[in-house]
Design an enzyme around this catalytic site. Structure first.
Site, PDB file in Angstrom:
ATOM      1  N   LYS A 279     -51.704  27.502  -5.692  1.00  0.00           N
ATOM      2  CA  LYS A 279     -51.080  28.068  -4.499  1.00  0.00           C
ATOM      3  C   LYS A 279     -51.093  29.599  -4.513  1.00  0.00           C
ATOM      4  O   LYS A 279     -51.318  30.227  -5.535  1.00  0.00           O
ATOM      5  CB  LYS A 279     -49.669  27.499  -4.329  1.00  0.00           C
ATOM      6  CG  LYS A 279     -49.729  26.021  -3.929  1.00  0.00           C
ATOM      7  CD  LYS A 279     -48.417  25.433  -3.512  1.00  0.00           C
ATOM      8  CE  LYS A 279     -48.632  24.006  -2.990  1.00  0.00           C
ATOM      9  NZ  LYS A 279     -47.368  23.328  -2.685  1.00  0.00           N
ATOM     10  N   ARG A 314     -48.399  17.491  -9.645  1.00  0.00           N
ATOM     11  CA  ARG A 314     -49.476  17.313  -8.666  1.00  0.00           C
ATOM     12  C   ARG A 314     -50.481  18.444  -8.864  1.00  0.00           C
ATOM     13  O   ARG A 314     -50.154  19.621  -8.628  1.00  0.00           O
ATOM     14  CB  ARG A 314     -48.886  17.319  -7.250  1.00  0.00           C
ATOM     15  CG  ARG A 314     -49.881  16.989  -6.153  1.00  0.00           C
ATOM     16  CD  ARG A 314     -49.182  16.915  -4.791  1.00  0.00           C
ATOM     17  NE  ARG A 314     -50.081  16.519  -3.730  1.00  0.00           N
ATOM     18  CZ  ARG A 314     -50.834  17.360  -3.017  1.00  0.00           C
ATOM     19  NH1 ARG A 314     -50.776  18.670  -3.256  1.00  0.00           N
ATOM     20  NH2 ARG A 314     -51.635  16.904  -2.076  1.00  0.00           N
TER      21      ARG A 314
END
Length: 339
Positions: A279, A314
């Site tokens: 991210k 994840r």
């Protein structure tokens, strides 16, 4: 005034006699941080935590979709989209998607998360029929070919229904089951486990000046409310994963605050899922400009999550994360997977 209690996890073979198990896993804690709005954090002995809270902090987590929750499970990310922020377009072809799922499972993923709609900042909503067309075929093939469960990453009940019919075993909703009122009842009727995530706003607007009174406590309260709502529809609490939603309506400092305090969410009595892989905040801090150059930073965040007792990570980079967890487990406990 509501008080919140964040356990301070400890790993390693040397364990104090008064240490308590964290969520039934290998980590222990002897202290917790007592938090409250407008209050200074206070470190207290673990046994001073109220009994009802302590039961949720220490209690073993039930298996979810056949996966043990007393060890770290890697959820491999598989976006069958043209526009996801990291791998958009790479696995839009069904054969490429199934091959990638097979590769991730072979490398150590215990769960494959299939998404047919990008939820990156600024993403547009995908029509239901298009989303179903992207996910149903690959999920059916994966369910036939793989020995690991498949989750569907969607906000929409019709997409979830098609995915479950194709063989998916878990529903992962980035909107926290607030986007489609039919989704939670569907999951309850089908008796499938779910993951409920926090997001402020929708993908189109969520990064437009997100604000919180206290991001850690605000996210905790949201997830607590959503868990209770899901339980009210008939979904068992022990079949609910909670995800604080790193990067979904959060600034850099919001993300860091949630990561520092992530062990607080054990107080919900549910397994925790952490999705921070590749991210933007990782690139901002590290200087890694593009998503595909953020593997090392992603692994670092994943290891932090594991050290805080997070049960599901994840990730895009299954091989590298599994290798890091194996070394961490060997150093801390003398075994190789961090469990």
């Amino acid at each position: 005034m509501t008080r919140y209690f964040r356990p301070l996890p400890r790993s390693g073979l040397a364990r104090p006699k008064d240490a308590l198990p964290l969520a039934g896993g290998p980590l222990r804690f002897t202290e917790a941080v007592a938090l409250g709005r407008g209050r200074k954090p206070e470190v207290i002995p673990a046994k001073a935590v109220p009994e009802a809270v302590l039961e949720r902090l220490t209690g073993a987590r039930a298996p979810i979709a056949g996966m043990a929750m007393d060890r770290v499970t890697l959820m491999g990310i598989l976006n069958v989209t043209p526009d996801s922020f990291s791998d958009g377009g790479r696995f839009l072809d069904p054969e490429a998607a199934v091959a990638q799922a097979r590769h991730m499972a072979a490398e150590g993923a215990g769960l494959i998360d299939v998404g047919g709609e990008s939820t990156r900042p600024g993403a547009e909503t995908v029509p239901v029929d298009d989303e179903i067309a992207r996910v149903a075929g690959p999920i059916a093939a994966m369910a036939r070919d793989l020995d690991v469960p498949i989750s569907i990453d969607t906000r929409k009940a019709p997409v979830a229904q098609a995915a479950l019919d194709a063989g998916a075993a878990l529903v992962n909703d980035v909107a926290g089951f607030t986007f489609d009122p039919d989704l939670a009842p569907l999951c309850a009727a089908r008796q499938v486990p779910v993951c409920v995530m926090h997001a402020q706003g929708d993908p189109q607007t969520m990064q437009t000046a997100p604000r919180y009174g206290d991001v850690l406590l605000d996210v905790y309260d949201f997830l607590s409310d959503r868990v209770e709502a899901l339980v009210g529809t008939g979904i068992a609490r022990d079949q609910i994963l909670v995800d604080p939603g790193i990067g979904f309506g959060k600034t850099l400092e919001h993300n860091l605050t949630l990561l520092r305090g992530i062990s607080l969410f054990h107080g919900l009595g549910c397994p925790i899922l952490l999705g921070a892989s590749r991210k933007r905040f990782i690139g901002t801090i590290s200087g890694a400009g593009t998503a595909d150059t953020r593997m090392a930073g992603s692994v670092s965040v994943a290891l932090h999550g594991a050290a805080q007792g997070v049960q599901v990570l994840r990730v895009h980079d299954v091989t590298e994360t599994r290798q890091a967890l194996a070394l961490w487990g060997a150093i801390e406990w003398g075994f190789g997977d961090g469990s």
